[in-house]
Design an enzyme around this catalytic site. Structure first.
Site, PDB file in Angstrom:
ATOM      1  N   HIS A 250      -8.677  21.324  22.176  1.00 17.29           N
ATOM      2  CA  HIS A 250      -7.601  22.591  21.505  1.00 17.29           C
ATOM      3  C   HIS A 250      -9.088  23.872  22.288  1.00 17.29           C
ATOM      4  O   HIS A 250      -9.693  23.851  22.497  1.00 17.29           O
ATOM      5  CB  HIS A 250      -8.655  22.703  20.144  1.00 17.29           C
ATOM      6  CG  HIS A 250      -7.758  21.811  19.002  1.00 17.29           C
ATOM      7  ND1 HIS A 250      -5.917  22.251  18.603  1.00 17.29           N
ATOM      8  CD2 HIS A 250      -6.882  20.407  19.353  1.00 17.29           C
ATOM      9  CE1 HIS A 250      -5.759  20.926  17.962  1.00 17.29           C
ATOM     10  NE2 HIS A 250      -6.219  20.089  18.462  1.00 17.29           N
TER      11      HIS A 250
ATOM     12  N   GLU B   6      -3.112  28.036  21.791  1.00 18.89           N
ATOM     13  CA  GLU B   6      -3.751  27.609  22.584  1.00 18.89           C
ATOM     14  C   GLU B   6      -4.105  27.348  24.079  1.00 18.89           C
ATOM     15  O   GLU B   6      -4.583  26.314  24.578  1.00 18.89           O
ATOM     16  CB  GLU B   6      -4.707  25.907  21.490  1.00 18.89           C
ATOM     17  CG  GLU B   6      -5.818  26.503  20.397  1.00 18.89           C
ATOM     18  CD  GLU B   6      -5.373  25.522  19.939  1.00 18.89           C
ATOM     19  OE1 GLU B   6      -6.026  24.744  20.435  1.00 18.89           O
ATOM     20  OE2 GLU B   6      -5.967  26.047  18.601  1.00 18.89           O
TER      21      GLU B   6
ATOM     22  N   ALA C  41      -0.415  25.829  19.490  1.00 16.12           N
ATOM     23  CA  ALA C  41       0.746  26.204  20.007  1.00 16.12           C
ATOM     24  C   ALA C  41      -0.259  27.830  21.396  1.00 16.12           C
ATOM     25  O   ALA C  41      -0.097  28.338  22.739  1.00 16.12           O
ATOM     26  CB  ALA C  41       1.757  26.946  19.697  1.00 16.12           C
TER      27      ALA C  41
ATOM     28  N   ASN D 137      -1.766  19.466  13.498  1.00 19.42           N
ATOM     29  CA  ASN D 137      -2.949  18.622  13.820  1.00 19.42           C
ATOM     30  C   ASN D 137      -3.407  18.717  11.733  1.00 19.42           C
ATOM     31  O   ASN D 137      -4.521  18.817  11.833  1.00 19.42           O
ATOM     32  CB  ASN D 137      -4.403  19.703  14.723  1.00 19.42           C
ATOM     33  CG  ASN D 137      -5.085  18.886  15.150  1.00 19.42           C
ATOM     34  OD1 ASN D 137      -4.797  17.933  14.617  1.00 19.42           O
ATOM     35  ND2 ASN D 137      -6.227  19.485  15.208  1.00 19.42           N
TER      36      ASN D 137
ATOM     37  N   GLU E 189     -13.291  21.523  21.346  1.00 23.03           N
ATOM     38  CA  GLU E 189     -12.635  23.070  21.420  1.00 23.03           C
ATOM     39  C   GLU E 189     -13.826  23.716  22.763  1.00 23.03           C
ATOM     40  O   GLU E 189     -14.833  23.554  22.616  1.00 23.03           O
ATOM     41  CB  GLU E 189     -13.267  23.578  20.187  1.00 23.03           C
ATOM     42  CG  GLU E 189     -13.060  23.114  18.976  1.00 23.03           C
ATOM     43  CD  GLU E 189     -11.314  23.630  18.433  1.00 23.03           C
ATOM     44  OE1 GLU E 189     -11.297  24.573  18.635  1.00 23.03           O
ATOM     45  OE2 GLU E 189     -11.255  22.831  17.389  1.00 23.03           O
TER      46      GLU E 189
END
Ligand SMILES: [Zn+2]
Length: 438
Positions: free
Chosen positions: A308, A186, A184, A256, A384
């Site tokens: 992410h 990110e 949430a 995740n 990421e």
């Protein structure tokens, strides 16, 4: 009049509460000397309620967010083990307020768009994105459809786009899936999927990517958690599953860690933990939805990217340190994506690192890109995105509005590079098969 005052008071209190829950929290920088120290400090999240923002590894500092109540326990362990630490910020509230101010100011100076679409000045809420996906399907019916995949735990409709010039009817095309906001807080990951939609639907500059691929794009995979991170708790990570403990003292499953791949091996069984894996694999509607989309297309799913933040990394399976059979191919395509991003990134951001999830980030289990790799995607990755490092010095999930469009643009450069390689591989394999049959 009284109603207006009342509503204003309520929203003022909500803003206060949103920040007050982090009063007294401290963000620590952790430096570990060896793997043993890393294991100790990273493993702590399974024992005490700390929030790891970045796993520490030898050569890479970690970041741990700790509440006042947990602080002494945390420091006892760290000091006893002779682990080096320092305070990154002990006034997170100031950083949160700065983010709010900067986002509000950026939203006001909204750049004029020459065409239909969402701007990249701000971070859009669920309802805006939800309406936008429907609007796209209405304006571009010849190649865009919107699907309702099902409801989140709190009943929000989880929508995704299908972009295809052949309406997913041509089985000789590869399918590529892109998703964001499974976690949430990110927020910076949302512009990555919105930018991809922009380049595939509204501002098409690379026709081959539209013509040769069937795209699935899921911008808000965890809408309940995402909205909660806007209204109540900025650093909320999980979904909003409740009813697991009496009185709902702890809420949420880490989506995740909830996928059916080495489920429970390297995650938490404590409902209060930020990496709580749920009561069983796919116990959560949000993860079951992704599973069903993947299974529907697994026969021609060439690539999957779960976006992410943070850390500037492109990671592939598996989370236990083993490599997928096509590990070399995963690495080569991953490096091509990272290099494409590095060429256009802001100079102060670090270069992307590429590698196996456990080796580069930290061992983990039950995460989506691992499960998708096993379920049939040739190439499955976790991205990421880079972290914010703005005026406040906080390096984490907070968003610098100046970085929003850049995050979309540079990630798209990486995606394009990877997708082109993946698509070539797919069509080469199809041609080889046809040659054998002839
Ligand atoms: Zn995440």
């Amino acid at each position: 009049m009284y109603n207006t005052v009342f509503v204003l008071c309520l929203s003022f209190l909500a803003v206060l509460a949103k920040y007050e829950i982090y009063e007294g929290h401290t963000l620590y920088n952790i430096v570990v000397k060896d793997v043993e120290q890393a294991k100790l400090v990273n493993g702590l999240e399974k024992q005490i309620p700390i929030d790891i923002w970045m796993y520490a590894m030898p050569g890479r500092p970690g970041q741990v967010f700790v509440s006042k109540e947990t602080e002494q326990k945390f420091l006892d362990v760290v000091e006893n083990a002779d682990i080096e630490y320092s305070i990154l910020t002990d006034n997170i509230r100031e950083s949160l307020e700065l983010e709010k101010e900067r986002l509000a100011a950026a939203a006001k100076r909204k750049s004029e768009r020459s065409s239909f679409g969402l701007d990249f000045d701000t971070i859009h809420r669920y309802e805006v994105v939800d309406a936008y996906l429907t609007e796209l399907s209405i304006r571009f019916p010849h190649f865009v459809t919107v699907e309702s995949a099902g409801n989140s735990f709190e009943g929000r409709d989880i929508k995704y786009l299908k972009i295809s010039t052949t309406h997913f009817q041509n089985n000789t095309k590869p399918v590529i899936m892109l998703q964001s906001l499974l976690h949430a807080r990110e927020w910076i990951t949302l512009p990555a999927t919105l930018y991809a939609i922009e380049k595939l639907v509204i501002d098409i500059t690379e026709r081959d990517l539209v013509d040769n691929i069937d795209w699935i794009i899921l911008p808000i995979a965890n809408p309940d958690g995402y909205e909660w991170s806007h209204t109540d708790a900025r650093f909320w990570r999980k979904n909003r599953r409740n009813g697991l403990l009496p009185g709902d003292s702890c809420v949420g499953v880490d989506p995740n860690r909830n996928f059916d791949v080495f489920w429970g091996n390297n995650s938490s069984d404590d409902v209060c933990s930020n990496t709580f894996h749920g009561t069983s694999a796919f116990s959560e509607p949000e993860t079951a939805i992704i599973r069903d989309i993947i299974l529907e297309h697994s026969d021609r799913l060439e690539m999957y990217m779960d976006i992410h933040s943070h850390g500037s990394m492109i990671l592939y399976g598996f989370g236990n340190g083993e490599l997928a059979p096509n590990g070399l191919e995963l690495h080569v395509v991953g490096v091509a994506m990272a290099q494409a991003i590095d060429q256009v990134k802001w100079v102060e951001k670090p270069n992307y690192r590429v590698g196996n999830f456990a080796a580069v980030l930290y061992p983990a289990s039950g995460f989506s890109s691992d499960w998708v790799q096993i379920a049939g995607a040739t190439l499955s990755y976790t991205y990421e995105l880079p972290s914010y490092r703005g005026q406040s010095g906080v390096n984490g999930f907070l968003v610098d509005p100046d970085f929003i469009v850049q995050a979309g643009y540079e990630t798209w450069e990486g995606i394009k590079a990877g997708v082109r390689q993946a698509t070539n591989k797919f069509y080469n394999r199809v041609a080889e098969k046809e040659a054998i049959l002839r």
